[in-house]
Each structure stands twice: as C-alpha cells, then as structure tokens.
Design a protein around this motif. Sequence first.
Motif, PDB file in Angstrom:
ATOM      1  N   ASP A  79      25.799   5.349 -25.824  1.00  0.00           N
ATOM      2  CA  ASP A  79      24.975   4.995 -24.481  1.00  0.00           C
ATOM      3  C   ASP A  79      25.832   3.817 -23.890  1.00  0.00           C
ATOM      4  N   PHE A  80      26.205   3.757 -22.569  1.00  0.00           N
ATOM      5  CA  PHE A  80      26.784   2.658 -22.126  1.00  0.00           C
ATOM      6  C   PHE A  80      26.390   2.316 -20.755  1.00  0.00           C
ATOM      7  N   ASP A  81      26.262   1.132 -20.518  1.00  0.00           N
ATOM      8  CA  ASP A  81      25.863   0.526 -19.058  1.00  0.00           C
ATOM      9  C   ASP A  81      26.717  -0.488 -18.244  1.00  0.00           C
ATOM     10  N   ASP A  82      28.145  -0.478 -18.694  1.00  0.00           N
ATOM     11  CA  ASP A  82      29.035  -1.452 -18.436  1.00  0.00           C
ATOM     12  C   ASP A  82      30.238  -0.646 -18.342  1.00  0.00           C
ATOM     13  N   ALA A  83      31.395  -1.165 -17.740  1.00  0.00           N
ATOM     14  CA  ALA A  83      32.731  -0.567 -17.604  1.00  0.00           C
ATOM     15  C   ALA A  83      33.438  -1.197 -18.939  1.00  0.00           C
ATOM     16  N   ILE A  84      33.003  -0.744 -20.026  1.00  0.00           N
ATOM     17  CA  ILE A  84      33.647  -1.452 -21.240  1.00  0.00           C
ATOM     18  C   ILE A  84      35.026  -0.955 -21.540  1.00  0.00           C
ATOM     19  N   PHE A  85      35.463  -0.077 -20.704  1.00  0.00           N
ATOM     20  CA  PHE A  85      36.888   0.281 -20.776  1.00  0.00           C
ATOM     21  C   PHE A  85      37.804  -0.764 -20.050  1.00  0.00           C
ATOM     22  N   SER A  86      37.326  -1.656 -19.261  1.00  0.00           N
ATOM     23  CA  SER A  86      37.979  -2.556 -18.538  1.00  0.00           C
ATOM     24  C   SER A  86      37.807  -3.826 -18.964  1.00  0.00           C
ATOM     25  N   ASN A  87      38.724  -4.614 -18.435  1.00  0.00           N
ATOM     26  CA  ASN A  87      38.488  -6.190 -18.787  1.00  0.00           C
ATOM     27  C   ASN A  87      37.261  -6.590 -17.774  1.00  0.00           C
ATOM     28  N   THR A  88      36.552  -7.732 -18.052  1.00  0.00           N
ATOM     29  CA  THR A  88      35.525  -8.219 -17.033  1.00  0.00           C
ATOM     30  C   THR A  88      35.973  -8.611 -15.691  1.00  0.00           C
ATOM     31  N   ASP A  89      37.299  -8.997 -15.629  1.00  0.00           N
ATOM     32  CA  ASP A  89      37.778  -9.079 -14.251  1.00  0.00           C
ATOM     33  C   ASP A  89      38.114  -7.731 -13.473  1.00  0.00           C
ATOM     34  N   GLY A  90      37.977  -6.523 -14.104  1.00  0.00           N
ATOM     35  CA  GLY A  90      38.266  -5.497 -13.495  1.00  0.00           C
ATOM     36  C   GLY A  90      39.759  -4.856 -13.929  1.00  0.00           C
ATOM     37  N   SER A  91      40.230  -5.724 -14.371  1.00  0.00           N
ATOM     38  CA  SER A  91      41.711  -5.320 -14.864  1.00  0.00           C
ATOM     39  C   SER A  91      41.923  -4.311 -15.891  1.00  0.00           C
ATOM     40  N   TYR A  92      43.053  -3.664 -16.295  1.00  0.00           N
ATOM     41  CA  TYR A  92      43.225  -2.602 -17.120  1.00  0.00           C
ATOM     42  C   TYR A  92      43.220  -3.337 -18.570  1.00  0.00           C
ATOM     43  N   SER A  93      42.593  -2.755 -19.542  1.00  0.00           N
ATOM     44  CA  SER A  93      42.925  -3.080 -20.840  1.00  0.00           C
ATOM     45  C   SER A  93      43.390  -1.935 -21.710  1.00  0.00           C
ATOM     46  N   LYS A  94      44.475  -1.992 -22.488  1.00  0.00           N
ATOM     47  CA  LYS A  94      44.896  -0.951 -23.348  1.00  0.00           C
ATOM     48  C   LYS A  94      44.131  -0.984 -24.557  1.00  0.00           C
ATOM     49  N   THR A  95      43.538  -2.016 -24.959  1.00  0.00           N
ATOM     50  CA  THR A  95      42.638  -1.983 -26.292  1.00  0.00           C
ATOM     51  C   THR A  95      41.383  -1.336 -26.209  1.00  0.00           C
ATOM     52  N   ARG A  96      40.818  -1.762 -24.926  1.00  0.00           N
ATOM     53  CA  ARG A  96      39.306  -1.144 -24.801  1.00  0.00           C
ATOM     54  C   ARG A  96      39.554   0.109 -24.227  1.00  0.00           C
ATOM     55  N   MET A  97      40.371   0.529 -23.528  1.00  0.00           N
ATOM     56  CA  MET A  97      40.639   1.840 -23.150  1.00  0.00           C
ATOM     57  C   MET A  97      40.598   2.826 -24.311  1.00  0.00           C
ATOM     58  N   HIS A  98      41.667   2.412 -25.175  1.00  0.00           N
ATOM     59  CA  HIS A  98      41.824   3.183 -26.550  1.00  0.00           C
ATOM     60  C   HIS A  98      40.507   3.424 -26.952  1.00  0.00           C
ATOM     61  N   ARG A  99      39.836   2.302 -27.393  1.00  0.00           N
ATOM     62  CA  ARG A  99      38.483   2.348 -28.236  1.00  0.00           C
ATOM     63  C   ARG A  99      37.605   3.389 -27.552  1.00  0.00           C
ATOM     64  N   PHE A 100      37.629   3.297 -26.118  1.00  0.00           N
ATOM     65  CA  PHE A 100      36.634   4.042 -25.315  1.00  0.00           C
ATOM     66  C   PHE A 100      36.930   5.477 -25.403  1.00  0.00           C
ATOM     67  N   LYS A 101      38.047   5.925 -25.238  1.00  0.00           N
ATOM     68  CA  LYS A 101      38.682   7.096 -25.392  1.00  0.00           C
ATOM     69  C   LYS A 101      38.045   7.917 -26.656  1.00  0.00           C
ATOM     70  N   THR A 102      38.784   7.354 -27.723  1.00  0.00           N
ATOM     71  CA  THR A 102      38.384   7.556 -29.113  1.00  0.00           C
ATOM     72  C   THR A 102      36.909   7.789 -29.273  1.00  0.00           C
ATOM     73  N   THR A 103      35.962   6.992 -28.774  1.00  0.00           N
ATOM     74  CA  THR A 103      34.460   6.996 -29.189  1.00  0.00           C
ATOM     75  C   THR A 103      33.760   8.206 -28.133  1.00  0.00           C
ATOM     76  N   ILE A 104      34.524   8.089 -27.037  1.00  0.00           N
ATOM     77  CA  ILE A 104      33.790   9.142 -26.046  1.00  0.00           C
ATOM     78  C   ILE A 104      33.911  10.556 -26.486  1.00  0.00           C
ATOM     79  N   ALA A 105      35.191  11.012 -26.795  1.00  0.00           N
ATOM     80  CA  ALA A 105      35.588  12.148 -27.259  1.00  0.00           C
ATOM     81  C   ALA A 105      35.208  12.714 -28.508  1.00  0.00           C
ATOM     82  N   SER A 106      34.638  11.705 -29.469  1.00  0.00           N
ATOM     83  CA  SER A 106      34.153  12.131 -30.777  1.00  0.00           C
ATOM     84  C   SER A 106      32.612  12.132 -30.821  1.00  0.00           C
ATOM     85  N   CYS A 107      32.008  11.968 -29.736  1.00  0.00           N
ATOM     86  CA  CYS A 107      30.414  11.973 -29.785  1.00  0.00           C
ATOM     87  C   CYS A 107      29.913  13.391 -29.215  1.00  0.00           C
ATOM     88  N   ASP A 108      28.629  13.720 -29.650  1.00  0.00           N
ATOM     89  CA  ASP A 108      28.024  14.789 -29.278  1.00  0.00           C
ATOM     90  C   ASP A 108      27.683  14.756 -27.974  1.00  0.00           C
TER      91      ASP A 108
END
Length: 322
Positions: free
Chosen positions: A84-113
């Motif tokens: 469950d998420f209510d923020d753009a946790i795949f981005s930095n807080t200024d809206g810029s791209y974050s490779k680390t955040r996006m990687h964790r996000f992808k891994t988490t989302i893909a593996s959940c039911d």
Amino acid sequence: MSDILFISKGETASSTRYRALQYFPHFIQAGWQPSHITISGGFLSILRTFLAAKNSDVVVILRKTFPYPIFWTLRKLSKKLIFDFDDAIFSNTDGSYSKTRMHRFKTTIASCDYIFAGNQYLATEAKNYNSSVAVIPTSVEVDKYNLSCQKGNEAFELVWIGSRSTRKYIAEIIPSLEIAAQNIPNLRLKVIADFELTSPILNIKNVAWTEHTEAIELCKADVGLAPMPENNWTKGKCALKVLQYMASGLPVISSQSGVNAYVVEDGISGYLVSDNSQWAERIVQLSKDRATLTKMGERGRYRVQTEFSIKAVFQKIITTLS
C-alpha cells in the motif's frame, strides 16, 4: 476470523494513521482481526515482524520498501502480501529520478499479490510491474471534522495544515497572500504545523499541530489553502489536507496540480489556481461573498462524505480482500 497485519515505519506516520489504524474498528466489525507492527531496522524488530507475518493471513506493507533480503523473507513468510502506498516513493522528493528508489519499487511491486495505490497516477505506475492494482484513496473520518464552532469575527482566516517537509509550498505563496492582505484589512493566515512562519505584512497565527486539536482549529477558519507544484513527486500526493478542509466545511483554494485538481471541483467546492497572481484574486473574491463561501463548503463536505469517507473507502478495501 482472518488476521491482517500492517507493517509500517511507525504509528505516528500519517500513512499508518490514515491508511491502516483508522480502519481497525471496521475490520473488526467485518470479522477480521487487524494488527500493526513497526519495523525499525533492528534485528529484534525484524525478527518480530517476520514472526507476525508468518502468523497472519494477509500482510500489508505500508509505503516502505526494504533491502532485498528482508523483503524476500517477508514474501516467503506471507500467505498473501499487499503493498500500500500513497506517495511517489519511486522518485526523489523534488520529483527527480532515483535509480535506487525505482529499483526497490519495481522489485516490491512485481512480487506482491496485490497493490493498493492512493491515486490513479500511482496506480498507473504500479501497473507497469503488476496487473493486480486497486485505487484506494486516502479517507477521513468526516464526523471528526463536522463540528459546530464559532468563527472569529475579528478576522477573515485562511488556514494551511502541513509539516516541516512541505513548508516550502506555503512559503512560496506568502507574497501573494500579502497582496491579498492589502485588500482585506482583517486577513489572517493560520498555520497548523510543526514550524512557524512570519511576515512583516500578513498577520500569521502559528498553531502547533496535534491530532486532538486539528479539527477544531480547521473548523474556526474560513478558507483552506493547498498550494502545491506539479512534478513527479507531488503527482503522488493524495490530497489529505484538501480532504480535511472539505470535511470541515471549508471552501478550498488549491493549485491546479496532482490529485488536488481532481478532488477540488473548480467553482463548486473551491477554486483551482494556475499561477501565483490568482491566489489573491480568489481570496478577495471569497472574502466578499459569504453565501458562496458557505455553499462551496457544504458541497465539499458532501463529496468527501460520499467518496472519501472511511465508510466509503473501507468498502473498496474489504471488497478487494474478499
């Protein structure tokens, strides 16, 4: 009776309070046994979380992504895992791209039911990695904010509620509010937060935020303000302060950005502004038209009651879990 466990970074976090704890009485009424655990990063905390997950029928991770070994273990132990998420946790807080955040996000989302996303923008991003996604908007307890209180006759009061992390949003429109103050002699801005603002021109009343006083402080105000820039971070915001204002019967003046532009119906429950010059214009307009101000507040409260109340949103949650 089924057990549902919510895992978060802490009980005081807004995502924990608004997307988990406030639903507990409703879960119990629906035949579920809800519980919450805070995972702080220490070994014993992680171990307790693993044990609780193993003994639960459904595990819901609130917003937090974990290093792969911890997440992998949670996945193995959980019979049904929801993120469950209510923020753009795949981005930095200024809206810029974050490779680390996006990687964790992808891994988490893909593996959940299943995925619970706070708005359509977040849901669209999640669907790139998992097809089982539901939009579960943030909700508020309307009765908590539906209070009867005496408005201050000595001031036409604007209100902004937030935290130190979003201070820059209200600070950016202070010059516009100062312009409005030159046309409204009794204008006052109430800031409900964990910091203080000052202005040599605008009368600012700083009120320390507490869960127990926020509703009455909102009730006493006349107009709610929701300035917010448009970027990949703010698109993930779920309009909590706007919902609080509307549940309190306040018309809202908001930036035309993110989900705010969906929740606030321009000219019906408030006004949407696209540039800083419009803030003063709309504030002055409402200060001279008490009838419109009242009608907008009533329309906003009705919309929250029907679409964003705890009862309405919980029905979506329980339907998804069934």
